[in-house]
Design an enzyme around this catalytic site. Structure first.
Site, PDB file in Angstrom:
ATOM      1  N   ILE A 176       0.825  -1.213   0.000  1.00  0.00           N
ATOM      2  CA  ILE A 176       0.000   0.000   0.000  1.00  0.00           C
ATOM      3  C   ILE A 176       0.855   1.257   0.000  1.00  0.00           C
ATOM      4  O   ILE A 176       0.327   2.374  -0.030  1.00  0.00           O
ATOM      5  CB  ILE A 176      -0.948   0.019   1.212  1.00  0.00           C
ATOM      6  CG1 ILE A 176      -0.168  -0.132   2.524  1.00  0.00           C
ATOM      7  CG2 ILE A 176      -2.001  -1.057   1.086  1.00  0.00           C
ATOM      8  CD1 ILE A 176      -1.043  -0.007   3.771  1.00  0.00           C
ATOM      9  N   GLY A 177       2.169   1.107   0.012  1.00  0.00           N
ATOM     10  CA  GLY A 177       3.045   2.276  -0.030  1.00  0.00           C
ATOM     11  C   GLY A 177       4.495   1.857  -0.061  1.00  0.00           C
ATOM     12  O   GLY A 177       4.851   0.715   0.264  1.00  0.00           O
ATOM     13  N   VAL A 178       5.352   2.792  -0.493  1.00  0.00           N
ATOM     14  CA  VAL A 178       6.795   2.552  -0.544  1.00  0.00           C
ATOM     15  C   VAL A 178       7.489   3.803  -0.029  1.00  0.00           C
ATOM     16  O   VAL A 178       7.155   4.923  -0.428  1.00  0.00           O
ATOM     17  CB  VAL A 178       7.278   2.252  -1.974  1.00  0.00           C
ATOM     18  CG1 VAL A 178       8.782   2.002  -1.983  1.00  0.00           C
ATOM     19  CG2 VAL A 178       6.556   1.052  -2.550  1.00  0.00           C
ATOM     20  N   GLY A 179       8.443   3.630   0.873  1.00  0.00           N
ATOM     21  CA  GLY A 179       9.216   4.756   1.398  1.00  0.00           C
ATOM     22  C   GLY A 179      10.680   4.410   1.470  1.00  0.00           C
ATOM     23  O   GLY A 179      11.117   3.352   1.014  1.00  0.00           O
ATOM     24  N   LYS A 236       8.955  -1.086   1.891  1.00  0.00           N
ATOM     25  CA  LYS A 236       7.559  -1.179   1.480  1.00  0.00           C
ATOM     26  C   LYS A 236       6.635  -1.297   2.694  1.00  0.00           C
ATOM     27  O   LYS A 236       7.020  -1.827   3.735  1.00  0.00           O
ATOM     28  CB  LYS A 236       7.356  -2.391   0.563  1.00  0.00           C
ATOM     29  CG  LYS A 236       8.042  -2.260  -0.785  1.00  0.00           C
ATOM     30  CD  LYS A 236       7.765  -3.466  -1.674  1.00  0.00           C
ATOM     31  CE  LYS A 236       8.438  -3.298  -3.035  1.00  0.00           C
ATOM     32  NZ  LYS A 236       8.203  -4.464  -3.916  1.00  0.00           N
ATOM     33  N   LYS A 280       5.336  -2.277   7.985  1.00  0.00           N
ATOM     34  CA  LYS A 280       6.425  -1.606   7.276  1.00  0.00           C
ATOM     35  C   LYS A 280       7.674  -2.470   7.370  1.00  0.00           C
ATOM     36  O   LYS A 280       8.190  -2.720   8.459  1.00  0.00           O
ATOM     37  CB  LYS A 280       6.665  -0.213   7.857  1.00  0.00           C
ATOM     38  CG  LYS A 280       7.683   0.607   7.084  1.00  0.00           C
ATOM     39  CD  LYS A 280       7.531   2.114   7.312  1.00  0.00           C
ATOM     40  CE  LYS A 280       7.831   2.526   8.723  1.00  0.00           C
ATOM     41  NZ  LYS A 280       7.881   4.006   8.864  1.00  0.00           N
ATOM     42  N   ASP A 312      10.249  15.625  10.603  1.00  0.00           N
ATOM     43  CA  ASP A 312       9.877  15.269   9.230  1.00  0.00           C
ATOM     44  C   ASP A 312       8.375  15.438   9.030  1.00  0.00           C
ATOM     45  O   ASP A 312       7.686  14.551   8.528  1.00  0.00           O
ATOM     46  CB  ASP A 312      10.309  13.841   8.905  1.00  0.00           C
ATOM     47  CG  ASP A 312      10.462  13.606   7.410  1.00  0.00           C
ATOM     48  OD1 ASP A 312      10.515  14.594   6.658  1.00  0.00           O
ATOM     49  OD2 ASP A 312      10.523  12.437   6.994  1.00  0.00           O
TER      50      ASP A 312
END
Length: 864
Positions: free
Chosen positions: A534-537, A541, A557, A653
């Site tokens: 559902i996301g990548v940072g 992933k 995560k 951040d």
């Protein structure tokens, strides 16, 4: 009559047979068709721009294997062709049928990643094409690291091949043990002949024949304009044109402008549109309006190149403002030598809006050890033009092969300034650095474009300007790569692999957090199935998962094993969140640390990030009231961090991707990997290395490396304008003054034009003037240059609550304002925080290790 009929039938049949023969010949001949090959892929695939990439399997000969990259860098523009690769352990070739009389663009795409457990740092190889050496002892890993790019694109213009067969050979280097070659994508595109001759700078009688040379594209810039991607290039050549500003020398940027609506670009008969697209010729950079200033400086660009090669420097011109001869006349210098005296674009073209280009050649010698190519423009004062000014629309630099047919230069070496910049601007969201460098050899066309700049992105203006000034002060010279991303990091993973015997988590944090086995995590994510992502940072992933027999939905995560960041973020996240519980902070459920894996498990946020509801998404836009309530929730979470524990906790951040929304649209601050315990009562700041995300970074924190909670306030101010305007904090595709949302919004606010940049979905009756005024004033104060001038997060929260009341009850602003007093405000905010608290941890945040003191939610009810 019958005979004539038969004759017609026979003739018609022969014509059809001839046409069919021609069609069959054309279908079997690839002489005029491009090759777009996804290397290592077993089937045809489509990239994010809709281009079709074919499998390379039918064109390869020799020993090779295929592989998939283990990690997808967030900055990759598309999975195709970068996530698949062709691996060579010995010399192997691609054999392609091409036209024997046509020049070709050859583009090689490289994504240095982990393939089949191969060490990317061991990959050194040569690439040749029909007798020309394109790359020698090339390391994609070193190049990407030095140029701070996730992927590399090398572009060459090959001379016509007489045999009609193009052979591209990859050979692992014999000078390195266990070396291998690889390639992710190959493009071979027929091109018109764009090269003729060039005058050799410094030699009046020497002409360089470009047509007989193979060339490598080193730089391609849309001077004074925006990034132009392959989809918008002319004649289907699919070139990329980058912003020129990162290469400008000194503080003299000049001014940029574009053609007025009444000026149309008209290509003359001797300049085809394939030379450069309209977008390049319709924008320009000039020196500015002041003749005194212009007569005392050069408009200068500086480029790092490989020495001992001849370079063709192509200048693109198109006059967009003036109409007469001798209005704008200037000298052109290349490497401090006069390439063209008294250049007059109108004198060359005869009228406004007519493109032309001029080629000049220069040989760069290795004399000083500082391999640079300088381009400069200066008004020709002796001609007494009407305006002391200069003009440039586009610039290309090509390297020519030497007498041995070689184009290969050495692998680039990261400069000390680049290393300093990386250390000073490290952040949490990208697995590889994204900052500009000043001494990178063998520069390439390509990089992290992402539909913009890269490129270019280049893009964090304050960072660029700071380092440019620093470099020019130190050495008087400098050259700049675009900033292709918006977040940087230099956090390194500890060497070795964690097998579970050594934990990165303190015993206290581990006791407060649930520990998951790796088998539980794999079961909950279907063995990390890609369908669950559902996301990548930068950390890795994020997967949607189920735990406790499928009864609880969570976000998982997973640290990327090949990423150079992770340990510090993993540890900090657990240390922080294990001790904090608040309705407006994302809750950490637990972690897993087995077999080298570092995994964090959080509450699942059904509505994702705030950013995906603002722009670049198909989701319906949020109403203004929803946005205001989300900002208030995030402010409550940050206010709790700043005042709700024994010591201030500074997030470091704050941005819209780190504000998550649950199923009820409640905002929760997330991602505490960079968080830091703030100063105590005897301190005013914490001295620390700068970390954060470009576009949100507090300029005072960056300048002084002194962190306070007001750094979070600055970042939150950018978030407020992002919510109001629905555009990214940095957008390198916009004009220079609009790249930074914070700077542009302040500019618009001060001249009373903020309404011009508000999200169109909000215009109309959604925001009443009083509410908008209070919200904008709050965001403006957050972005004050000095931290002392910024409000506390408590004051920000009060003002946002006030704005919400003005939205619901317009006209009551004066009454509410009179009631407010500073002490009452502090107590009101404290009460708000207590009411929003879901639970209070029974451990302090005093160094994050002391368990002897129990902290309350608000130590000082009077505020700070």
């Amino acid at each position: 009559m019958v005979i004539n009929t038969y004759i017609y039938i026979i003739l018609f049949s022969l014509i059809l047979l001839s046409l069919n023969t021609i069609q069959v010949f054309s279908a079997n001949s690839n002489s005029s068709n491009p090759y777009i090959l996804s290397c290592g892929s077993s089937k045809d695939s489509i990239d994010s721009d809709g281009r079709k990439w074919s499998s390379d399997s039918q064109y390869i000969s020799g020993n090779s294997t295929t592989a998939k990259a283990q990690y997808q860098d967030p900055s990759l523009p598309s999975e195709v062709p970068y996530m698949s690769a062709r691996i060579f352990s010995s010399s192997s070739s691609y054999k392609l049928s091409v036209s024997p009389k046509q020049r070709l663009w050859l583009r090689l795409h490289f994504y240095p990643s982990s393939y089949n457990s191969l060490d990317k740092s061991s990959s050194y190889f040569d690439v040749t094409a029909n007798g020309f050496t394109l790359l020698k002892n090339f390391s994609a890993s070193i190049t990407a690291e030095a140029l701070t790019q996730a992927y590399i694109v090398k572009e060459f213009s090959l001379i016509p091949i007489a045999s009609g067969n193009l052979n591209i050979t990859f050979t692992p280097s014999s000078s390195h043990n266990n070396s291998f070659a690889f390639v992710n994508g190959i493009e071979v595109i027929p091109m018109p002949e764009l090269f003729q001759t060039a005058n050799m700078v410094g030699f009046d009688d020497q002409i360089i024949d470009e047509q007989s040379s193979t060339l490598q594209t080193m730089f391609r810039l849309n001077v004074g304009g925006q990034y132009v991607g392959p989809a918008n290039d002319s004649a289907g050549i699919k070139r990329t044109w980058y912003d020129d500003s990162p290469y400008l020398f000194g503080a003299a940027f000049g001014v940029t402008f574009q053609a007025e609506k009444n000026v149309s670009i008209q290509y003359p008969s001797n300049v085809s549109e394939s030379v450069a697209p309209v977008d390049v010729y319709s924008t320009a950079r000039s020196m500015g309006p002041d003749p005194k200033i212009n007569s005392n400086y050069n408009l200068t660009w500086v480029f790092q190149v490989d020495s001992n090669f001849t370079y063709v420097v192509r200048f693109h011109f198109c006059e967009l403002q003036l109409t007469k001869v001798n209005q704008r006349v200037f000298d052109i210098y290349v490497n401090n030598q006069t390439a063209q005296p008294a250049a007059d674009v109108i004198g060359w073209t005869g009228k406004i809006g007519v493109p032309l280009y001029k080629d000049y050649a220069v040989f760069v010698r290795d004399e000083t050890g500082d391999d640079e190519l300088w381009v400069a423009l200066h008004p020709t004062v002796s001609m007494k033009p009407e305006f002391y000014d200069a003009l440039l629309n586009g610039l290309e630099i090509f390297k020519m092969n030497d007498t041995r047919g070689n184009l290969a230069g050495p692998n680039p070496v990261p400069s000390q300034m680049l290393q300093d910049a990386e250390e000073a601007t490290a952040g949490a969201n990208n697995p590889s650095p994204r900052a500009g460098g000043s001494k990178n050899k063998g520069l390439v066309i390509g990089g992290v474009t992402g539909g913009a700049a890269g490129v270019v992105v280049a893009a964090a203006v304050c960072i660029v300007v700071y380092h440019r000034k620093k470099k020019s002060q130190e050495s008087g010279v400098g050259a700049w790569l675009p900033l292709y991303g918006t977040s940087t990091t230099m956090t390194s993973r500890k060497s070795g692999t964690n097998t579970g015997s050594t934990s990165h988590v303190s015993s206290l944090a581990a006791a407060l957090c649930r520990h998951f086995s790796l088998s539980e995590i794999k079961h909950g994510t279907k063995n990390f199935d890609e369908s669950q992502v559902i996301g990548v940072g930068g950390f890795g992933k994020v997967y949607k998962g189920l735990i406790d027999g499928g009864s609880m939905k969570v976000a998982i995560k997973r640290s990327n094993p090949s990423s150079e960041q992770g340990v510090n973020e993993f540890q900090t996240e657990i240390e922080m969140l294990s001790k904090l519980r608040h309705r407006h902070l994302v809750s950490l459920i637990g972690f897993c640390e087995e077999e080298g894996e570092m995994i964090l498990v959080y509450d699942y946020m059904a509505n994702g990030t705030l950013r995906e509801h603002l722009y670049k998404s198909n989701k319906p836009p949020l109403s203004w009231k929803q946005r205001l309530e989300i900002c208030i929730g995030a402010a409550r979470g940050l206010h709790y961090l700043h005042t709700g524990a024994r010591y201030t906790i500074i997030h470091r951040d704050v941005k819209t991707t780190n504000i998550l929304l649950d199923e009820n649209w409640v905002a929760k601050v997330s991602d505490f990997g960079l968080s830091k315990t703030g100063p105590n009562l005897q301190q005013t700041h914490v001295s620390t290395m700068v970390k954060g995300s470009f576009g949100y970074l507090d300029p005072e924190y960056f300048r002084r490396q002194q962190l306070t909670e007001k750094s979070d306030v600055y970042s939150f101010g950018v978030v407020l304008f992002e919510v109001l305007c629905a555009r990214p904090a940095l957008n390198a595709t916009l004009p220079k003054e609009q790249v930074s949302l914070g700077d542009w919004a302040l500019h618009c606010q001060k001249r009373g034009a903020l309404h011009e940049i508000i999200d169109p979905h909000l215009k109309g009756a959604q925001i009443n003037p009083e509410c908008l005024k209070k919200f904008a004033e709050t965001a403006e104060k957050c972005l004050s240059d000095h931290g002392l001038d910024r409000p506390s997060m408590g004051d920000v929260l009060w003002n946002l609550e006030f704005a919400l009341q003005l939205l619901d009850h317009p006209g009551e602003g004066s009454v509410v304002a009179e009631v407010r007093a500073s002490d009452a405000c502090a107590m009101h905010i404290a009460t708000l925080g207590i009411e929003e608290e879901s639970s209070t941890a029974s451990v302090p945040v005093d160094g994050l290790t002391d368990s002897s003191v129990v902290f309350s939610q608000f130590v000082n009810q009077q505020g700070r």
